[in-house]
Design a protein around this motif. Structure first.
Motif, PDB file in Angstrom:
ATOM      1  N   UNK A  82       0.797  -0.966  -0.100  1.00 55.57           N
ATOM      2  CA  UNK A  82       0.139   0.173  -0.060  1.00 55.57           C
ATOM      3  C   UNK A  82       0.718   1.250   0.051  1.00 55.57           C
ATOM      4  N   UNK A  83       1.925   1.422   0.829  1.00 51.35           N
ATOM      5  CA  UNK A  83       2.743   2.469   0.995  1.00 51.35           C
ATOM      6  C   UNK A  83       3.570   2.596  -0.289  1.00 51.35           C
ATOM      7  N   UNK A  84       3.921   1.498  -0.869  1.00 52.21           N
ATOM      8  CA  UNK A  84       4.789   1.483  -2.259  1.00 52.21           C
ATOM      9  C   UNK A  84       3.821   2.128  -3.286  1.00 52.21           C
ATOM     10  N   UNK A  85       2.514   1.804  -3.315  1.00 53.61           N
ATOM     11  CA  UNK A  85       1.698   2.379  -4.517  1.00 53.61           C
ATOM     12  C   UNK A  85       1.372   3.616  -4.266  1.00 53.61           C
ATOM     13  N   UNK A  86       1.190   4.145  -2.860  1.00 48.78           N
ATOM     14  CA  UNK A  86       0.872   5.360  -2.857  1.00 48.78           C
ATOM     15  C   UNK A  86       2.045   6.285  -3.049  1.00 48.78           C
ATOM     16  N   UNK A  87       3.248   5.984  -2.693  1.00 45.91           N
ATOM     17  CA  UNK A  87       4.518   6.577  -3.221  1.00 45.91           C
ATOM     18  C   UNK A  87       4.579   6.837  -4.687  1.00 45.91           C
ATOM     19  N   UNK A  88       4.279   5.886  -5.369  1.00 44.31           N
ATOM     20  CA  UNK A  88       4.521   5.771  -6.923  1.00 44.31           C
ATOM     21  C   UNK A  88       3.360   6.871  -7.293  1.00 44.31           C
ATOM     22  N   UNK A  89       1.885   6.784  -6.792  1.00 38.70           N
ATOM     23  CA  UNK A  89       0.833   7.852  -7.544  1.00 38.70           C
ATOM     24  C   UNK A  89       1.519   9.308  -6.917  1.00 38.70           C
ATOM     25  N   UNK A  90       1.890   9.104  -5.759  1.00 34.70           N
ATOM     26  CA  UNK A  90       2.244  10.811  -4.964  1.00 34.70           C
ATOM     27  C   UNK A  90       3.248  11.299  -5.864  1.00 34.70           C
ATOM     28  N   UNK A  91       4.467  10.569  -6.313  1.00 30.93           N
ATOM     29  CA  UNK A  91       5.275  11.138  -6.943  1.00 30.93           C
ATOM     30  C   UNK A  91       4.717  11.572  -8.376  1.00 30.93           C
ATOM     31  N   UNK A  92       3.668  10.878  -9.167  1.00 30.80           N
ATOM     32  CA  UNK A  92       3.357  11.326 -10.261  1.00 30.80           C
ATOM     33  C   UNK A  92       2.365  12.786  -9.998  1.00 30.80           C
ATOM     34  N   UNK A  93       1.509  12.407  -9.051  1.00 31.51           N
ATOM     35  CA  UNK A  93       0.243  13.477  -9.011  1.00 31.51           C
ATOM     36  C   UNK A  93       0.787  14.429  -8.219  1.00 31.51           C
ATOM     37  N   UNK A  94       1.258  14.181  -7.148  1.00 27.10           N
ATOM     38  CA  UNK A  94       1.681  15.510  -6.016  1.00 27.10           C
ATOM     39  C   UNK A  94       3.182  16.254  -6.505  1.00 27.10           C
ATOM     40  N   UNK A  95       3.896  15.281  -6.924  1.00 27.50           N
ATOM     41  CA  UNK A  95       5.306  15.993  -7.391  1.00 27.50           C
ATOM     42  C   UNK A  95       5.364  16.712  -8.671  1.00 27.50           C
ATOM     43  N   UNK A 128      -4.410  -3.905  -5.693  1.00 29.65           N
ATOM     44  CA  UNK A 128      -3.567  -2.765  -5.098  1.00 29.65           C
ATOM     45  C   UNK A 128      -2.270  -2.463  -6.382  1.00 29.65           C
ATOM     46  N   UNK A 129      -1.714  -3.501  -6.825  1.00 28.61           N
ATOM     47  CA  UNK A 129      -0.462  -3.290  -7.558  1.00 28.61           C
ATOM     48  C   UNK A 129      -1.299  -3.067  -9.171  1.00 28.61           C
ATOM     49  N   UNK A 130      -1.952  -3.854  -9.717  1.00 31.00           N
ATOM     50  CA  UNK A 130      -2.277  -3.656 -11.011  1.00 31.00           C
ATOM     51  C   UNK A 130      -3.245  -2.768 -10.969  1.00 31.00           C
ATOM     52  N   UNK A 131      -4.160  -2.347 -10.096  1.00 37.59           N
ATOM     53  CA  UNK A 131      -5.028  -1.162 -10.202  1.00 37.59           C
ATOM     54  C   UNK A 131      -4.196   0.218 -10.173  1.00 37.59           C
ATOM     55  N   UNK A 132      -3.133   0.238  -9.284  1.00 35.46           N
ATOM     56  CA  UNK A 132      -2.440   1.439  -9.262  1.00 35.46           C
ATOM     57  C   UNK A 132      -1.970   1.719 -10.626  1.00 35.46           C
TER      58      UNK A 132
END
Length: 224
Positions: free
Chosen positions: A5-18, A140-144
């Motif tokens: 969960x943390x890894x997926x959030x980090x991946x999305x956060x880098x794209x959408x927040x950063x 989680x993985x493939x949905x992300x």
């Protein structure tokens, strides 16, 4: 499951927040464009590696289980994804890391079909795996990955429209976010001779190799 969960959030956060928010401009002003892109690419590589390792160690918590009936759909989507991914890199495209402004681009090849071939290919690959793997770790993985590939182009379009203005609008009038829509709308046409045949052959070869070795490399057969 917490690590995944943390890894997926980090991946999305880098794209959408950063990268996908006004914060990007502030960071670029401090670090410079080149340093930002290097650090961002490194962070995405770390995120993907983290997601992969966390997925392997995550517990299996079933939802709908393996959807055998959807495997033919999954295979078809995966094959299309394996074509889009390599074929997306050979045509000049302003969406390819923003390297070329839209007023310097002639819409041709894969760009006639979609201006986001790489991301759409990634998203279709994720969605193809999401629909057949009915467990929470896979969701989680493939949905992300599916979300990032299929929804992120909306954010890119917004970002590039703000950056390039009218030239971006003129570019998008000749191509589409969803594959083949601009062609169906008569805003463009399909020119098969412009498509990179070597990239298509490479994608096809990789697809069949992955199908053949899938059981050995990843466990679980995509066919039966």
């Amino acid at each position: 499951m917490n690590s995944l969960t943390a890894a997926c959030l980090f991946f999305l956060g880098m794209h959408w927040i950063i990268s996908g928010s006004p914060l990007r401009a502030h960071i670029v002003n401090i670090l410079g464009e080149t340093v930002f892109k290097v650090l961002f690419s490194l962070s995405i590589f770390i995120a993907l590696a983290w997601m992969g390792f966390a997925y392997q160690s995550a517990p299996y918590i079933a939802t709908w289980g393996t959807a055998e009936a959807l495997k033919p759909v999954s295979i078809g989507l995966t094959f299309f994804a394996f074509l889009l991914l390599p074929m997306s890199i050979f045509d000049k495209n302003p969406t390819l890391m923003g390297l070329v402004p839209p007023d310097q681009v002639t819409t041709r090849g894969m760009v006639r079909i979609t201006r986001h071939a790489g991301l759409i290919g990634l998203g279709l690959w994720g969605f193809a795996h999401f629909i057949v793997n009915g467990d929470w770790a896979s969701h989680l993985l493939f949905g992300t990955i599916a979300f990032e590939g299929l929804i992120a182009p909306m954010n890119l379009d917004r970002k590039y429209k703000a950056r390039y203005g009218e030239s971006w609008v003129k570019f998008t009038e000749q191509t589409s976010y969803i594959p083949f829509v601009a062609i169906l709308d008569k805003r463009n046409k399909l020119v098969l001779s412009e498509l990179n045949i070597w990239a298509a052959l490479a994608g096809t070869a990789i697809f069949f190799a992955v199908m053949y070795f899938h059981q050995t490399w990843f466990g679980g057969s995509p066919l039966i």
